[in-house]
Design a protein around this motif. Sequence first.
Motif, mmCIF file in Angstrom:
data_model
loop_
_atom_site.group_PDB
_atom_site.id
_atom_site.type_symbol
_atom_site.label_atom_id
_atom_site.label_comp_id
_atom_site.label_asym_id
_atom_site.label_seq_id
_atom_site.Cartn_x
_atom_site.Cartn_y
_atom_site.Cartn_z
ATOM 1 N N PRO A 1 22.512 43.850 49.886
ATOM 2 C CA PRO A 1 22.450 42.795 50.893
ATOM 3 C C PRO A 1 20.992 42.689 51.350
ATOM 4 O O PRO A 1 20.351 43.710 51.612
ATOM 5 C CB PRO A 1 23.349 43.303 52.020
ATOM 6 N N THR A 2 20.451 41.477 51.409
ATOM 7 C CA THR A 2 19.016 41.311 51.624
ATOM 8 C C THR A 2 18.746 40.412 52.822
ATOM 9 O O THR A 2 19.262 39.295 52.893
ATOM 10 C CB THR A 2 18.363 40.752 50.344
ATOM 11 N N TYR A 3 17.953 40.936 53.741
ATOM 12 C CA TYR A 3 17.635 40.241 54.996
ATOM 13 C C TYR A 3 16.141 39.956 55.022
ATOM 14 O O TYR A 3 15.329 40.869 54.854
ATOM 15 C CB TYR A 3 18.050 41.117 56.195
ATOM 16 N N VAL A 4 15.783 38.693 55.184
ATOM 17 C CA VAL A 4 14.378 38.276 55.209
ATOM 18 C C VAL A 4 14.060 37.747 56.608
ATOM 19 O O VAL A 4 14.755 36.862 57.106
ATOM 20 C CB VAL A 4 14.099 37.179 54.164
ATOM 21 N N ILE A 5 13.041 38.282 57.220
ATOM 22 C CA ILE A 5 12.721 37.856 58.586
ATOM 23 C C ILE A 5 11.450 37.005 58.636
ATOM 24 O O ILE A 5 10.613 37.045 57.730
ATOM 25 C CB ILE A 5 12.529 39.066 59.525
ATOM 26 N N ASP A 6 11.334 36.196 59.683
ATOM 27 C CA ASP A 6 10.037 35.647 60.096
ATOM 28 C C ASP A 6 9.641 36.408 61.354
ATOM 29 O O ASP A 6 10.400 36.443 62.340
ATOM 30 C CB ASP A 6 10.133 34.151 60.443
ATOM 31 N N GLN A 7 8.467 37.024 61.338
ATOM 32 C CA GLN A 7 8.020 37.755 62.526
ATOM 33 C C GLN A 7 8.014 36.860 63.759
ATOM 34 O O GLN A 7 7.739 35.659 63.667
ATOM 35 C CB GLN A 7 6.605 38.294 62.317
ATOM 36 N N VAL A 8 8.302 37.461 64.903
ATOM 37 C CA VAL A 8 8.205 36.762 66.183
ATOM 38 C C VAL A 8 6.872 36.007 66.257
ATOM 39 O O VAL A 8 5.829 36.576 65.939
ATOM 40 C CB VAL A 8 8.307 37.792 67.336
ATOM 41 N N SER A 9 6.942 34.748 66.633
ATOM 42 C CA SER A 9 5.771 33.862 66.837
ATOM 43 C C SER A 9 5.197 33.297 65.546
ATOM 44 O O SER A 9 4.128 32.700 65.560
ATOM 45 C CB SER A 9 4.660 34.536 67.652
ATOM 46 N N ARG A 10 5.915 33.473 64.433
ATOM 47 C CA ARG A 10 5.474 32.851 63.184
ATOM 48 C C ARG A 10 6.639 32.195 62.467
ATOM 49 O O ARG A 10 7.767 32.675 62.557
ATOM 50 C CB ARG A 10 4.857 33.913 62.263
#
Lengths: 355, 355
Positions: A126-135
């Motif tokens: 299972p793969t989770y991709v984030i956008d960092q806070v403020s980007r």
Amino acid sequence: MTRRLLAVVTLLATSALPAFVLPAAAQTAAAPASTGLTGPLVLEKQGSFFVGGRNVTSDTLSTLPAYAASGTITVEQMYVRYQVPVAAQRPPVTLIHGCCLTGKTWETTPDGRMGWDEYFVRRGHPTYVIDQVSRGRSSADPSLVNSVKLGKTPADKTPPIFAAGQEAAWAIFRFGTEYPKVHDGMRFPVAAKDEFYKQMVVDWIATMPTPNPTVKALSELSKTLDGTVLISHSQSGIYPFQTAALDTTGIAGIVSIEPGTCPAATGDLKPYMNIPIMVLWGDYVETSSRWAPRLKACREFAEALTKAGGRIDHVVLPDLGIKGNSHMLMQDDNSLEIADRLVAWIEKNVKAKKN
Amino acid sequence: MTRRLLAVVTLLATSALPAFVLPAAAQTAAAPASTGLTGPLVLEKQGSFFVGGRNVTSDTLSTLPAYAASGTITVEQMYVRYQVPVAAQRPPVTLIHGCCLTGKTWETTPDGRMGWDEYFVRRGHPTYVIDQVSRGRSSADPSLVNSVKLGKTPADKTPPIFAAGQEAAWAIFRFGTEYPKVHDGMRFPVAAKDEFYKQMVVDWIATMPTPNPTVKALSELSKTLDGTVLISHSQSGIYPFQTAALDTTGIAGIVSIEPGTCPAATGDLKPYMNIPIMVLWGDYVETSSRWAPRLKACREFAEALTKAGGRIDHVVLPDLGIKGNSHMLMQDDNSLEIADRLVAWIEKNVKAKKN
């Protein structure tokens, strides 16, 4: 013999390799049949959500008549997109991008090859991709910018947002020693560099409190996933360690790829003692005045942690005969081989929770 | 009888409905077996890329020592994420979000239900989700902000970036007449409003040239897809029309959901003559001082286009007995029923290219 084949043969010929260096095929059980490495991608589920966030009120949200100046907005939330393979037997991975970039880092490469976001799914994670806070899709707060525009705040207090220029990024990403020179044998697809540059976004990180709120959000996500491997890169390299220092709950492993910072070798090592950790480096590091000191500091951390009884692998790919990797090794021409290596390392070192 | 069931029965009882009002099941052929409405999601391919973009040089990219002030960045590129079902027989749809939001608009709803990005795939449509230029994963240019910080540009020339406040957004999104009143029978999942607010991002649109570069990028995308239905929302409502005015190549249909603006009824209608068009509205529009004039102008456009021989359906859901939809109808509790309606309309009106 092709260059890639040569690298594999070189690798196979190397003796006395630690376990995580074995070719992936030798260590990795076959992925579940429904999640092949080619052919249709079969997902049990997919979607997106936010983690964290807090409300702030402001009277300088806008200087435009169409939008109210005063009101409440949510800040410090972290965008997460996920894909879960059918009958996943392997632990979830969380992919955390670096400076001036977004979760796009891990998606289709600049030259159109499969990204790690899909490949890890095909490998059963299972793969989770984030956008960092403020980007990216995780918002920032424009209030201070508008306060300057309205004369309520002095201009020199304008928040320090920035964009990384392509010329300077060249050496930072180690495509070459300086723009536009290219390192011999460098594996980043430089012919598609223009597509890479499009991935770079305005970065508000210097306006964020310390530790970056992304860390708290990663902690919350880890608890929700109940056992994820945090895979960070570059500027975010330190985040999994900071997350562990906050609370180790839910962190099944840490892979820090070319971190800008490692924890101090002389600091409190206790948070990292019971987590399998890999720090991973590409090529051309020793000759980079930016990166060589960082590698040195990380090696010292790894040695201190090992001495204290921790489980950390400090991997410098050229030491294993794998040459030519840039700083963006998830986009280099051997990106999937490196992913295989991480999958194998996780398989060996990280205990997956069975459903 | 549940409210939703009541709505369906009301709909079925309505006589003399135009074809696009028929329940979806009556019009829509079964989706290909490999793309069920429930169970695993089977994708032939997925990924992401950018469209458009141009390079600019600047000497105020950064005010931070760690990042060079001078250099080149790419601006006006548009991020696109796509998912293609196996053996797609239906035309690709392109989902274009509105003000202060990103492509997240179309993903998992604030209360955790399936988003249109997945549902259209399950209905057999290759689905492309964009982030408008200067929002989300499509970057903006911070040069002018930094120029102000450095005293090179007067403070009042700071670019007008903004965030929409939650209180003002309440009426704009028509959750109620004013914050925090809720319209009777309103279908937006207000209990999850905090998750919706997290979707809102800093908006740089007022710093963009006219027409917005997203339009040019949509044109390029349409040509690449060679026959896509452009589905826009709110502030982006006009974009598909502007794209068609630029070049109709590759535009197989237009669905404009609650557009902020329609083309002028008295303007040049030629670009829209050979494209099937739907303009779609939710509930509570007539009593909104913001939205009622927009609906009126769109109706006038639709009447003028019909008179000129164009093919346009101007659909006001309450006129069909479907009540309670907010401005965010892709997130309302009947969002998938509305998607079914669009799928059926596309099936009837848009000719799919067969591979």
